[in-house]
Scaffold this active site. Structure first.
Site, PDB file in Angstrom:
ATOM      1  N   LYS A 214      20.734  30.126 -10.117  1.00 27.85           N
ATOM      2  CA  LYS A 214      19.590  30.884  -9.666  1.00 27.85           C
ATOM      3  C   LYS A 214      19.835  32.307 -10.297  1.00 27.85           C
ATOM      4  O   LYS A 214      20.792  32.819 -10.349  1.00 27.85           O
ATOM      5  CB  LYS A 214      19.785  30.927  -8.152  1.00 27.85           C
ATOM      6  CG  LYS A 214      18.704  32.001  -7.713  1.00 27.85           C
ATOM      7  CD  LYS A 214      19.041  32.270  -6.122  1.00 27.85           C
ATOM      8  CE  LYS A 214      18.089  33.148  -5.333  1.00 27.85           C
ATOM      9  NZ  LYS A 214      18.596  33.777  -4.210  1.00 27.85           N
TER      10      LYS A 214
ATOM     11  N   CYS B 149      25.534  37.179   3.892  1.00 31.34           N
ATOM     12  CA  CYS B 149      24.413  36.793   4.488  1.00 31.34           C
ATOM     13  C   CYS B 149      23.845  37.452   5.760  1.00 31.34           C
ATOM     14  O   CYS B 149      22.811  37.440   6.288  1.00 31.34           O
ATOM     15  CB  CYS B 149      24.314  35.480   4.966  1.00 31.34           C
ATOM     16  SG  CYS B 149      24.603  34.157   3.616  1.00 31.34           S
TER      17      CYS B 149
ATOM     18  N   LYS C 282      21.093  38.989  -8.726  1.00 27.79           N
ATOM     19  CA  LYS C 282      22.349  40.234  -8.911  1.00 27.79           C
ATOM     20  C   LYS C 282      23.395  39.569  -8.517  1.00 27.79           C
ATOM     21  O   LYS C 282      24.280  39.725  -9.280  1.00 27.79           O
ATOM     22  CB  LYS C 282      21.561  41.331  -7.820  1.00 27.79           C
ATOM     23  CG  LYS C 282      22.758  42.701  -7.704  1.00 27.79           C
ATOM     24  CD  LYS C 282      21.882  43.727  -7.614  1.00 27.79           C
ATOM     25  CE  LYS C 282      22.858  45.000  -7.925  1.00 27.79           C
ATOM     26  NZ  LYS C 282      24.210  44.609  -8.046  1.00 27.79           N
TER      27      LYS C 282
ATOM     28  N   HIS D 235      15.119  42.137 -10.098  1.00 26.31           N
ATOM     29  CA  HIS D 235      15.664  40.982 -11.169  1.00 26.31           C
ATOM     30  C   HIS D 235      14.086  40.122 -11.377  1.00 26.31           C
ATOM     31  O   HIS D 235      13.105  40.246 -10.602  1.00 26.31           O
ATOM     32  CB  HIS D 235      16.842  40.578 -11.030  1.00 26.31           C
ATOM     33  CG  HIS D 235      16.760  39.814  -9.802  1.00 26.31           C
ATOM     34  ND1 HIS D 235      16.072  38.642  -9.607  1.00 26.31           N
ATOM     35  CD2 HIS D 235      17.354  40.310  -8.523  1.00 26.31           C
ATOM     36  CE1 HIS D 235      16.297  38.161  -8.155  1.00 26.31           C
ATOM     37  NE2 HIS D 235      17.373  38.852  -7.700  1.00 26.31           N
TER      38      HIS D 235
ATOM     39  N   CYS E  76      29.289  35.618   7.909  1.00 23.00           N
ATOM     40  CA  CYS E  76      29.288  35.910   6.362  1.00 23.00           C
ATOM     41  C   CYS E  76      28.573  37.270   6.538  1.00 23.00           C
ATOM     42  O   CYS E  76      27.357  37.311   6.677  1.00 23.00           O
ATOM     43  CB  CYS E  76      28.481  34.871   5.367  1.00 23.00           C
ATOM     44  SG  CYS E  76      28.299  35.538   3.815  1.00 23.00           S
TER      45      CYS E  76
ATOM     46  N   HIS F  97      12.751  38.425  -8.395  1.00 23.83           N
ATOM     47  CA  HIS F  97      11.897  39.139  -7.373  1.00 23.83           C
ATOM     48  C   HIS F  97      10.498  39.296  -7.999  1.00 23.83           C
ATOM     49  O   HIS F  97       9.417  39.160  -7.307  1.00 23.83           O
ATOM     50  CB  HIS F  97      12.457  40.631  -7.626  1.00 23.83           C
ATOM     51  CG  HIS F  97      13.761  40.751  -6.634  1.00 23.83           C
ATOM     52  ND1 HIS F  97      14.771  41.489  -6.948  1.00 23.83           N
ATOM     53  CD2 HIS F  97      14.267  40.071  -5.342  1.00 23.83           C
ATOM     54  CE1 HIS F  97      15.808  41.644  -6.127  1.00 23.83           C
ATOM     55  NE2 HIS F  97      15.563  40.593  -5.410  1.00 23.83           N
TER      56      HIS F  97
ATOM     57  N   CYS G 267      31.258  30.950   2.785  1.00 27.08           N
ATOM     58  CA  CYS G 267      30.133  30.656   2.805  1.00 27.08           C
ATOM     59  C   CYS G 267      29.520  29.983   1.286  1.00 27.08           C
ATOM     60  O   CYS G 267      29.957  30.392   0.383  1.00 27.08           O
ATOM     61  CB  CYS G 267      29.381  32.089   2.870  1.00 27.08           C
ATOM     62  SG  CYS G 267      27.843  32.224   2.332  1.00 27.08           S
TER      63      CYS G 267
ATOM     64  N   HIS H 230      27.566  32.815  -0.765  1.00 25.50           N
ATOM     65  CA  HIS H 230      28.420  33.974  -1.387  1.00 25.50           C
ATOM     66  C   HIS H 230      29.942  33.457  -1.935  1.00 25.50           C
ATOM     67  O   HIS H 230      30.596  34.283  -2.636  1.00 25.50           O
ATOM     68  CB  HIS H 230      28.531  34.966  -0.501  1.00 25.50           C
ATOM     69  CG  HIS H 230      26.952  35.606  -0.247  1.00 25.50           C
ATOM     70  ND1 HIS H 230      26.361  35.262   0.838  1.00 25.50           N
ATOM     71  CD2 HIS H 230      26.478  36.369  -1.109  1.00 25.50           C
ATOM     72  CE1 HIS H 230      25.194  35.871   0.580  1.00 25.50           C
ATOM     73  NE2 HIS H 230      25.101  36.686  -0.308  1.00 25.50           N
TER      74      HIS H 230
HETATM   75  N1  MSP Z   1      15.352  40.629   2.340  1.00 23.37           N
HETATM   76  C1  MSP Z   1      15.027  39.188   2.206  1.00 23.37           C
HETATM   77  C2  MSP Z   1      13.644  38.651   2.709  1.00 23.37           C
HETATM   78  C3  MSP Z   1      12.967  39.091   3.937  1.00 23.37           C
HETATM   79  S1  MSP Z   1      11.359  38.852   4.085  1.00 23.37           S
HETATM   80  C4  MSP Z   1      10.922  38.982   5.519  1.00 23.37           C
HETATM   81  C5  MSP Z   1      15.503  38.566   0.924  1.00 23.37           C
HETATM   82  N2  MSP Z   1      15.768  39.559  -0.121  1.00 23.37           N
HETATM   83  S2  MSP Z   1      15.939  39.072  -1.573  1.00 23.37           S
HETATM   84  O1  MSP Z   1      16.129  40.258  -2.327  1.00 23.37           O
HETATM   85  O2  MSP Z   1      17.146  38.146  -1.463  1.00 23.37           O
HETATM   86  O3  MSP Z   1      14.855  38.097  -2.230  1.00 23.37           O
HETATM   87  C6  MSP Z   1      13.608  38.335  -2.023  1.00 23.37           C
HETATM   88  C7  MSP Z   1      12.645  37.234  -2.603  1.00 23.37           C
HETATM   89  O4  MSP Z   1      13.048  37.035  -3.986  1.00 23.37           O
HETATM   90  C8  MSP Z   1      13.247  35.902  -1.880  1.00 23.37           C
HETATM   91  O5  MSP Z   1      11.861  35.306  -1.599  1.00 23.37           O
HETATM   92  C9  MSP Z   1      13.805  35.196  -2.769  1.00 23.37           C
HETATM   93  O6  MSP Z   1      13.592  33.697  -2.546  1.00 23.37           O
HETATM   94  C10 MSP Z   1      13.291  35.549  -4.082  1.00 23.37           C
HETATM   95  N3  MSP Z   1      14.177  35.470  -5.177  1.00 23.37           N
HETATM   96  C11 MSP Z   1      15.162  36.058  -5.497  1.00 23.37           C
HETATM   97  N4  MSP Z   1      15.935  35.526  -6.492  1.00 23.37           N
HETATM   98  C12 MSP Z   1      15.109  34.406  -6.893  1.00 23.37           C
HETATM   99  C13 MSP Z   1      15.015  33.794  -8.122  1.00 23.37           C
HETATM  100  N5  MSP Z   1      15.941  33.667  -9.254  1.00 23.37           N
HETATM  101  N6  MSP Z   1      13.970  33.035  -8.549  1.00 23.37           N
HETATM  102  C14 MSP Z   1      12.745  33.032  -7.630  1.00 23.37           C
HETATM  103  N7  MSP Z   1      12.809  33.683  -6.664  1.00 23.37           N
HETATM  104  C15 MSP Z   1      14.178  34.179  -6.048  1.00 23.37           C
HETATM  105  O7  MSP Z   1      15.787  37.530   0.913  1.00 23.37           O
END
Ligand code: MSP
Length: 515
Positions: free
Chosen positions: A295, A132, A298, A21, A129, A24, A146, A149
């Site tokens: 934020k 998490c 997903k 998304h 949780c 990411h 949590c 979530h």
């Molecule tokens: N798998 C873990 C990270 C492990 S790193 C050793 C994780 N994954 S995640 O898919 O939830 O998030 C991946 C990255 O995307 C994180 O740095 C997270 O902060 C970032 N983002 C997810 N949603 C976001 C926004 N809406 N805005 C900006 N970045 C955010 O956490």
């Protein structure tokens, strides 16, 4: 000759329980711009990104689709890779936590810590949780739920492997206090120091989870996702004895979202200290992309697909909007309206018009060949270029990506003002070829420099400018040292290929007019 500086940049590895998304994408785009900037500076860059594929969340998502986790993650990873290709993410390796070399190295790391006594076995219980995959302190729960979530945390009791983080608390605190650059932006460091005070030993295995890397010598447990995931920064460059590991470790920057700073600024340093490895130079926690104050993600169901948006507007428009509009480090909103306004003003008008109108006059008066330089009519433009170069360098050193872009667009503003004040169309009418040639040269030279400076942020559009300027050396081969005023070669054959970024909504307006 001085040795080339190495620059090792990593992003978080994304969970693959759904397609990528905008959140990411934001992080990968920012990292890509930083990596490209460092290549432009002449650094030897290694840019690592990838996916975090183990754990219950993924196990469950696979089950929901009737797939085994490996097939499910293979499919989702293909989506991630396709989206990153579309957005121009120039990573050097895409690591998957299901890669064989990663799994082997993670087991070796775990065993090493176990043998050293940093990991011990104990009964571990607490509120847990599943979202998490984390034990929670009671103070982190809101009415037993949590806070991330909004689901009830469950009481769980397991015989677990536990990492003695408490042994490293003092050293971590000292490191943070003595290295103000370690956690950036600096306002995030205070929060980490507060958390550190009472940070407990960490359970590093799970009995109830099947989809994960088995604990070496104890197949009844898998290694906790965060130990598995954080290790990617080492395994991705061939830890323990790969050449890339020897060359690039310690990392220059771990770029991650603010929500996972604590894992990177507490658990990860403790693991590295236990492994007797140097710590990364910086952990940078960027902000969130929000829609309506929430934020994007997903689980909140408001995730815009970067893929669809790139198809509609082109990757560079998304890259530009996110990096220019959101102050890097802070949260920022993404709305269609703001997006279209920003892209129209800065890409279609400011950047596109300067090139287009200049090449039109060059074509009519010099057959499209770059005209001779005439210093007397260059005014302040060469000095403006120098000050912009210095600002970009200064802002990029602290990853103020939005401010670096502002500086580059100030150069474009100055260039457009220069066109207006020198009025090349009038010089052409008056037949004043010397001054006309000088003006066109100055504008195109400013655009050459601006396009190289902008190329880390908008590589495709910068490439289009480059193509129209007709410069034969590839844009990718340009280095910072080429950004010297006057290097544009007279006589180069330009090619006018039309607007590099048509205004969004222009077709619509055109269609309305016709109707
Ligand atoms: N798998 C873990 C990270 C492990 S790193 C050793 C994780 N994954 S995640 O898919 O939830 O998030 C991946 C990255 O995307 C994180 O740095 C997270 O902060 C970032 N983002 C997810 N949603 C976001 C926004 N809406 N805005 C900006 N970045 C955010 O956490």
């Amino acid at each position: 000759m001085t040795a080339q500086a190495t620059y090792y940049l990593t992003t978080a590895i994304d969970y693959v329980n759904g397609p990528p998304h905008m959140g990411h994408a934001y992080e990968k785009i920012a990292a890509d711009a930083i990596a490209r900037y460092h290549r432009l500076r002449g650094d030897d860059v290694f840019f690592l990104t990838g996916t975090d594929e183990h754990g219950v969340k993924i196990e469950r998502s696979a089950e929901a689709q009737g797939l085994d986790p490996q097939t499910f993650t293979d499919q989702t990873v293909d989506c991630f890779k396709a989206t990153w290709a579309k957005l121009g993410i120039s990573y050097d390796r895409f690591i998957r936590t299901t890669d064989a070399d990663h799994k082997k190295a993670v087991q070796a790391i775990f065993k090493h810590l176990l043998d050293k006594g940093d990991i011990y076995k104990a009964k571990y219980e607490g509120f847990y949780c599943k979202g998490c995959e984390e034990f929670k302190n009671e103070r982190d729960l809101v009415e037993k739920c949590c806070s991330v979530h909004q689901v009830p945390a469950e009481w769980m009791s397991e015989e677990n492997y536990v990492f003695k983080l408490s042994d490293y608390r003092d050293r971590i605190r000292l490191h943070i206090e003595q290295n103000p650059d370690f956690i950036q932006p600096d306002y995030r460091a205070k929060e980490v120091l507060n958390l550190l005070e009472t940070f407990p030993d960490v359970s590093v295995s799970r009995q109830s989870v099947k989809w994960g890397i088995p604990v070496p010598g104890d197949e009844s447990q898998v290694i906790y996702v965060w130990i598995d995931a954080l290790s990617n920064y080492l395994t991705g460059i061939g830890y323990p004895d790969g050449d890339a590991f020897k060359k690039y470790w310690p990392a220059s920057v771990h770029l991650i979202g603010k929500d996972i700073v604590k894992f990177h600024a507490i658990i990860w340093p403790a693991m590295l200290m236990a492994l007797e490895l140097p710590l990364p130079k910086q952990v940078f926690g960027h902000g969130w992309v929000l829609t309506d104050g929430q934020k994007m993600g997903k689980s909140t169901g408001n995730a815009t697909s970067p893929d669809a948006l790139a198809d509609e507007y082109g990757a560079d428009a998304i890259r530009y909007y996110l990096l220019r509009e959101i102050a890097f480090g802070r949260d920022g909103e993404m709305t269609r309206e703001a997006f279209e306004n920003r892209v129209n003003a800065d890409l279609a008008n400011n950047l596109g018009n300067a090139l287009n109108r200049t090449l039109t006059i060059l074509e009519k008066n010099f057959d499209g060949r770059i005209s001779p330089r005439h210093e007397a009519i260059e005014g302040d433009l060469p000095r403006k270029v120098e000050s912009v170069l210095a600002r970009v360098e200064d802002r990029m050193a602290v990853l103020a990506l939005d401010e670096a872009l502002m500086a580059i667009w100030e150069l474009l503003d100055a260039t457009n003002k220069y066109i207006d004040s020198t009025a090349p169309w009038a010089l052409a009418k008056a037949g004043d070829k010397e001054n006309l040639g000088g003006v066109l040269y100055a504008v195109l030279e400013a655009l050459r420099i601006a396009s190289v400076l902008a190329s880390p942020f908008i590589p495709t559009l910068a490439g289009k400018i480059w193509e129209q300027l007709g410069i034969q050396t590839p844009l990718a081969d340009q280095r910072w040292s080429d950004l010297v005023w006057g290097r544009l070669e007279e006589g180069t054959q330009s090619q006018k290929l039309g607007p590099i970024y048509p205004r969004i909504g222009a077709e619509l307006a055109g269609a309305k007019k016709k109707a």
